[in-house]
Motif scaffolding. Structure first.
Motif, PDB file in Angstrom:
ATOM      1  N   ASP A 160     -52.251  63.755  46.755  1.00 46.21           N
ATOM      2  CA  ASP A 160     -50.946  64.384  46.964  1.00 46.21           C
ATOM      3  C   ASP A 160     -50.261  63.841  48.215  1.00 46.21           C
ATOM      4  O   ASP A 160     -49.040  63.695  48.257  1.00 46.21           O
ATOM      5  CB  ASP A 160     -51.108  65.907  47.085  1.00 46.21           C
ATOM      6  CG  ASP A 160     -51.726  66.513  45.843  1.00 46.21           C
ATOM      7  OD1 ASP A 160     -51.059  66.493  44.799  1.00 46.21           O
ATOM      8  OD2 ASP A 160     -52.874  66.983  45.905  1.00 46.21           O
ATOM      9  N   ARG A 240     -47.206  62.332  46.656  1.00 42.84           N
ATOM     10  CA  ARG A 240     -45.914  63.036  46.638  1.00 42.84           C
ATOM     11  C   ARG A 240     -45.282  63.086  48.024  1.00 42.84           C
ATOM     12  O   ARG A 240     -44.084  63.279  48.161  1.00 42.84           O
ATOM     13  CB  ARG A 240     -46.121  64.465  46.123  1.00 42.84           C
ATOM     14  CG  ARG A 240     -46.532  64.525  44.655  1.00 42.84           C
ATOM     15  CD  ARG A 240     -46.539  65.952  44.161  1.00 42.84           C
ATOM     16  NE  ARG A 240     -47.692  66.703  44.642  1.00 42.84           N
ATOM     17  CZ  ARG A 240     -47.701  68.016  44.826  1.00 42.84           C
ATOM     18  NH1 ARG A 240     -46.590  68.725  44.614  1.00 42.84           N
ATOM     19  NH2 ARG A 240     -48.793  68.624  45.227  1.00 42.84           N
ATOM     20  N   LYS A 276     -39.950  58.134  49.333  1.00 46.02           N
ATOM     21  CA  LYS A 276     -40.772  59.347  49.259  1.00 46.02           C
ATOM     22  C   LYS A 276     -40.540  60.217  50.502  1.00 46.02           C
ATOM     23  O   LYS A 276     -40.279  59.703  51.586  1.00 46.02           O
ATOM     24  CB  LYS A 276     -42.260  58.974  49.173  1.00 46.02           C
ATOM     25  CG  LYS A 276     -42.685  58.437  47.813  1.00 46.02           C
ATOM     26  CD  LYS A 276     -44.175  58.174  47.793  1.00 46.02           C
ATOM     27  CE  LYS A 276     -44.591  57.631  46.438  1.00 46.02           C
ATOM     28  NZ  LYS A 276     -44.513  58.650  45.378  1.00 46.02           N
ATOM     29  N   LEU A 330     -45.128  70.499  49.982  1.00 49.76           N
ATOM     30  CA  LEU A 330     -45.666  70.157  48.665  1.00 49.76           C
ATOM     31  C   LEU A 330     -45.283  71.175  47.607  1.00 49.76           C
ATOM     32  O   LEU A 330     -45.119  70.830  46.430  1.00 49.76           O
ATOM     33  CB  LEU A 330     -47.193  70.023  48.731  1.00 49.76           C
ATOM     34  CG  LEU A 330     -47.746  68.793  49.445  1.00 49.76           C
ATOM     35  CD1 LEU A 330     -49.261  68.864  49.525  1.00 49.76           C
ATOM     36  CD2 LEU A 330     -47.323  67.519  48.739  1.00 49.76           C
ATOM     37  N   ILE A 333     -42.151  70.013  46.084  1.00 49.94           N
ATOM     38  CA  ILE A 333     -42.102  68.691  45.466  1.00 49.94           C
ATOM     39  C   ILE A 333     -42.870  68.733  44.148  1.00 49.94           C
ATOM     40  O   ILE A 333     -44.060  69.057  44.136  1.00 49.94           O
ATOM     41  CB  ILE A 333     -42.727  67.622  46.389  1.00 49.94           C
ATOM     42  CG1 ILE A 333     -42.038  67.620  47.748  1.00 49.94           C
ATOM     43  CG2 ILE A 333     -42.637  66.238  45.746  1.00 49.94           C
ATOM     44  CD1 ILE A 333     -42.715  66.723  48.776  1.00 49.94           C
ATOM     45  N   LYS A 335     -44.978  67.810  40.757  1.00 51.05           N
ATOM     46  CA  LYS A 335     -46.038  66.847  40.441  1.00 51.05           C
ATOM     47  C   LYS A 335     -45.414  65.662  39.723  1.00 51.05           C
ATOM     48  O   LYS A 335     -44.518  65.823  38.900  1.00 51.05           O
ATOM     49  CB  LYS A 335     -47.100  67.487  39.536  1.00 51.05           C
ATOM     50  CG  LYS A 335     -47.882  68.615  40.187  1.00 51.05           C
ATOM     51  CD  LYS A 335     -49.080  68.068  40.930  1.00 51.05           C
ATOM     52  CE  LYS A 335     -49.973  69.214  41.416  1.00 51.05           C
ATOM     53  NZ  LYS A 335     -51.136  68.725  42.162  1.00 51.05           N
ATOM     54  N   GLN A 336     -45.917  64.469  40.003  1.00 48.22           N
ATOM     55  CA  GLN A 336     -45.367  63.275  39.396  1.00 48.22           C
ATOM     56  C   GLN A 336     -46.037  62.960  38.077  1.00 48.22           C
ATOM     57  O   GLN A 336     -47.223  63.214  37.889  1.00 48.22           O
ATOM     58  CB  GLN A 336     -45.507  62.081  40.337  1.00 48.22           C
ATOM     59  CG  GLN A 336     -44.610  62.175  41.569  1.00 48.22           C
ATOM     60  CD  GLN A 336     -44.741  60.943  42.433  1.00 48.22           C
ATOM     61  OE1 GLN A 336     -45.826  60.438  42.630  1.00 48.22           O
ATOM     62  NE2 GLN A 336     -43.627  60.463  42.950  1.00 48.22           N
TER      63      GLN A 336
END
Length: 422
Positions: A160, A240, A276, A330, A333, A335-336
């Protein structure tokens, strides 16, 4: 030993051959053809194993071959299909075709799999070619060759948060403070020779823990392969959030110049990577001159749109506040998704065949034509005649004549050569 890049050869199993057989039973005159089909060759499958974290095994074994299917038998008995060959890879493995560089699959989830080479079909026995005209065919098909290719495996860690910064910025010390990981720590550049992972609990409740990766130190020119940075920049791509660690003491380099230099390397490597979200950590605040440098640099960093947090990896000062801030960021943001979804096998419309000429040799190419030749028993006259009839139906004869082929000229299909006869 940490290995994150490997090139391997995979070969799926060939299909089993069909068989020529006839019923020979008492009181059953002219029993007819009874040759069974061959079995399917095994696929080569890549599967994610959560217990793996490196591609080291592929440094010692490069060739992987699945077994072929069993041949058919008389009495209409089919050959058994071969088992698939399953190759375990760690989560985060990117699969590329070595020849074209095309991304074939991005294997991330536990248990996720991808057929990287498909096994060949079994050849048909002579019983399958019976018709009202051909009551007793005396030929059968050979098994279809399995797919083969060289592939490249690239491991991108699933984390992460990525710790980035120059060597000796104190990233490994921070990792040991923030997690239970125990990386090698010493006072010289490139102590970290491979990425280290640790799980962090910021204390924000259930589901707030995250994986933190300490990426080996970057230097200027990393995007061009300088130092160790280029080898490990790919591991930051899945993160992330980036935590940019600065040595605020300024003993080895000016912290602000170092900050700009690393960010420039990210831009040159990947525009997406440079965009990012990033948190700046002013480390080594327990050392002389760090407070003085921090007062000068803090407003400049914040003016650039970044949050900067003072910590000391040596004493633990500010670590708790940093963890809570990272956890809060986090949570905002998403999850990718994997870089590339698995490519499915599909039928691609292509020309049935292509003919090119080189001297007195006519080259015929095309998957369908090459497969027909590979599955034909060229030692069997009846099978060859059937192949010739098939070529005529496909229009190959007419096209060869249109291109000026003459009796005795060579026709090459794959590795097989023929002499042209009317």
């Amino acid at each position: 030993m940490f290995v994150d890049h490997a090139k391997i050869y995979v070969k799926a199993g060939d299909g089993g051959n069909g068989v020529v057989a006839f019923r020979r039973e008492k009181y059953v005159p002219r029993g007819g053809p009874s040759g069974g089909d061959g079995g399917r060759g095994g696929d080569v499958i890549l599967m994610v194993d959560p217990g793996l974290s490196t591609l080291m095994d592929f440094k010692y074994k490069i060739h992987y071959k699945a077994k072929r299917g069993e041949h058919g038998q008389g009495s209409n008995k089919f050959g058994r299909s071969a088992e698939d060959l399953v190759i375990n890879v760690p989560p985060g493995t990117l699969v590329k075709d070595a020849e074209t560089g095309e991304i074939l699959a991005d294997l991330v989830e536990n248990g996720e799999s991808f057929v990287v080479a498909k096994g060949g079909r079994g050849g048909r026995g002579n019983a399958r070619f019976t018709s009202s005209v051909h009551r007793a065919p005396d030929f059968a098909e050979k098994g279809e060759p399995g797919e083969e290719r060289w592939i490249v495996l690239e491991l991108k860690l699933i984390a992460d948060v990525g710790l980035i910064g120059f060597p000796n910025a104190g990233k490994s010390t921070l990792l040991s403070r923030m997690t239970s990981a125990k990386p090698k720590i010493a006072d010289y550049p490139f102590t970290t020779l491979s990425p280290n992972l640790g799980v962090v609990d910021p204390g924000l409740g259930k589901g707030s823990s995250f994986v933190l990766a300490d990426i080996p130190g970057l230097i200027e020119g990393a995007h061009e392969g300088q130092g160790l940075g280029y080898e490990f920049l790919r591991h930051v791509e899945r993160t992330r959030l980036l935590v940019h660690v600065l040595d605020m003491s300024g003993i080895e380099r000016d912290p602000l110049k170092g900050f700009y230099a690393i960010n420039q390397e990210l831009v040159k490597y990947s525009k997406e990577l440079s965009e990012k979200p990033q948190v700046v950590v002013a480390n080594k605040m327990d050392l002389p001159k760090a407070q003085e440098n921090y007062k000068i640099i803090k407003p400049i960093i914040e003016k650039s749109g970044y949050t900067i947090m003072p910590v000391s990896g040596a004493t633990g000062h500010g670590i708790k506040q940093l963890l809570q801030y990272i956890g809060e960021m986090l949570s905002k943001i998403p999850k990718q998704e994997p870089v590339e979804h698995i490519k499915q096998y599909r039928i691609i419309e292509e020309e049935p065949f292509k003919i090119s000429k080189g001297g007195q040799v006519f080259y015929i190419s095309g998957k369908a034509v090459e497969r027909l030749v590979a599955m034909t028993d060229l030692e069997n006259e009846s099978a060859v005649k059937r192949l010739q009839r098939t070529f005529k139906r496909m229009g190959i004869d007419d096209e060869l004549k249109a291109q000026g082929i003459k009796k005795g000229d060579t026709v090459k299909i794959g590795n097989i050569e023929f002499y042209y006869m009317e």
